[in-house]
Design an enzyme around this catalytic site. Sequence first.
Site, mmCIF file in Angstrom:
data_model
loop_
_atom_site.group_PDB
_atom_site.id
_atom_site.type_symbol
_atom_site.label_atom_id
_atom_site.label_comp_id
_atom_site.label_asym_id
_atom_site.label_seq_id
_atom_site.Cartn_x
_atom_site.Cartn_y
_atom_site.Cartn_z
ATOM 1 N N TYR A 100 -10.144 13.526 -24.067
ATOM 2 C CA TYR A 100 -9.578 12.320 -24.425
ATOM 3 C C TYR A 100 -8.619 12.811 -25.804
ATOM 4 C CZ TYR A 100 -8.463 7.764 -26.514
ATOM 5 O OH TYR A 100 -7.456 7.028 -27.331
ATOM 6 N N GLU A 186 -1.362 7.773 -26.396
ATOM 7 C CA GLU A 186 -2.700 8.391 -25.948
ATOM 8 C C GLU A 186 -2.549 9.428 -24.800
ATOM 9 O OE1 GLU A 186 -6.242 5.481 -25.474
ATOM 10 O OE2 GLU A 186 -5.281 5.620 -23.493
#
Length: 368
Positions: A100, A186
């Site tokens: 992530y 993101e």
Amino acid sequence: MKLYEYAAKEIFSGYGIPVPRGNLAVSADEAEEITRKLGDVVIKAQVLVGGRGKAGGIARAKDPQEANRNAQRILGMSIKGLPVKKLLVEEYKKPQIEMYLGITLDRRARCPVIIASSEGGVDIEETAKKSPQKIVRKHINLLTGVHDYQARTLAYSLDRKNATAIADVIKKLYSVFIEYDCTLAEINPLAFAAQGIFALDAKMVIDDSALFRQNFKVEETGSLQEIAKKSGMSYVGLDGDIGCIVNGAGLAMATLDMIKVNEGKPANFMDVRAGASAEQVKTALRIVSSNRNLKALIINIFGGLTRCDEVARGIIDVIPEIKVPLVIRLAGTNEEEGRRMLETHGIILASSTEEATKAVVELGHSDR
């Protein structure tokens, strides 16, 4: 303002962040044709909500025929109330490692913060709650940007073997974050496949206050708020089933409150503001009625600068397109003319906000 995944990936690619090859499709035949060129693909619903995979909005297809079937199914879906109108068809990349990587604003520290985790592809909130030691944060000075040592330190914490490639993505993602006035940029998951590192998913949220500096197309954002804003109106989406068009924030709040008092749930509201033209009213009706959950719609106008006959003209032009029961209350400037115009088209009018909100809730509940 959120961007669709495909639009965010186009931006990422422009900054050198590797993304799978892919194209946008708006029909099953287009998805089939793209698959014929790419081979093994993933078909992804383009909607501005999370949970697409759990809702069945993401599917793999190994050949064009399977792509056609999956595309037909996904295009017929509604995910969290949003109809799926377009698909991203892109190469399937089997992830060997998933991480992530996200950048957002730390308002308390008054600077951007890079958040990274060796566990990607899952809800980062759950990882932070259950395994906080797997979350790494690094605050960035806005004046100096990301230093090489900061990018390397973060990259080493994720995967020492592939740290150089990860550090490169971190610096490029920060450039995207700054230059597009993001509140969030993101990649989840950032994955290593046999062919290298890839952003398998992409999310960008732009600061609404900085939109005047950006130049996004409506189709890149899918934002009803943005469409309304460009027409000089304000739109807010809610989670009920009664659409609301009003003029003025105070009347909007009063109308929403009275719908709730009558045990209804607003699906949205559109403030057409003072002096609304017939064109604005038409645009407002089309935006508000685009919600598939809608069961009834109320228009509550108190005409001061706004002329009731102008509002009526906009309603009459678009009324054949509206598929749900409509309740209208007009009061104020040119009220009599506006009411007469609507009545000649067989449209029933309420005489007060109380009467209109009660009627629209009853109509919305009539099939329950």
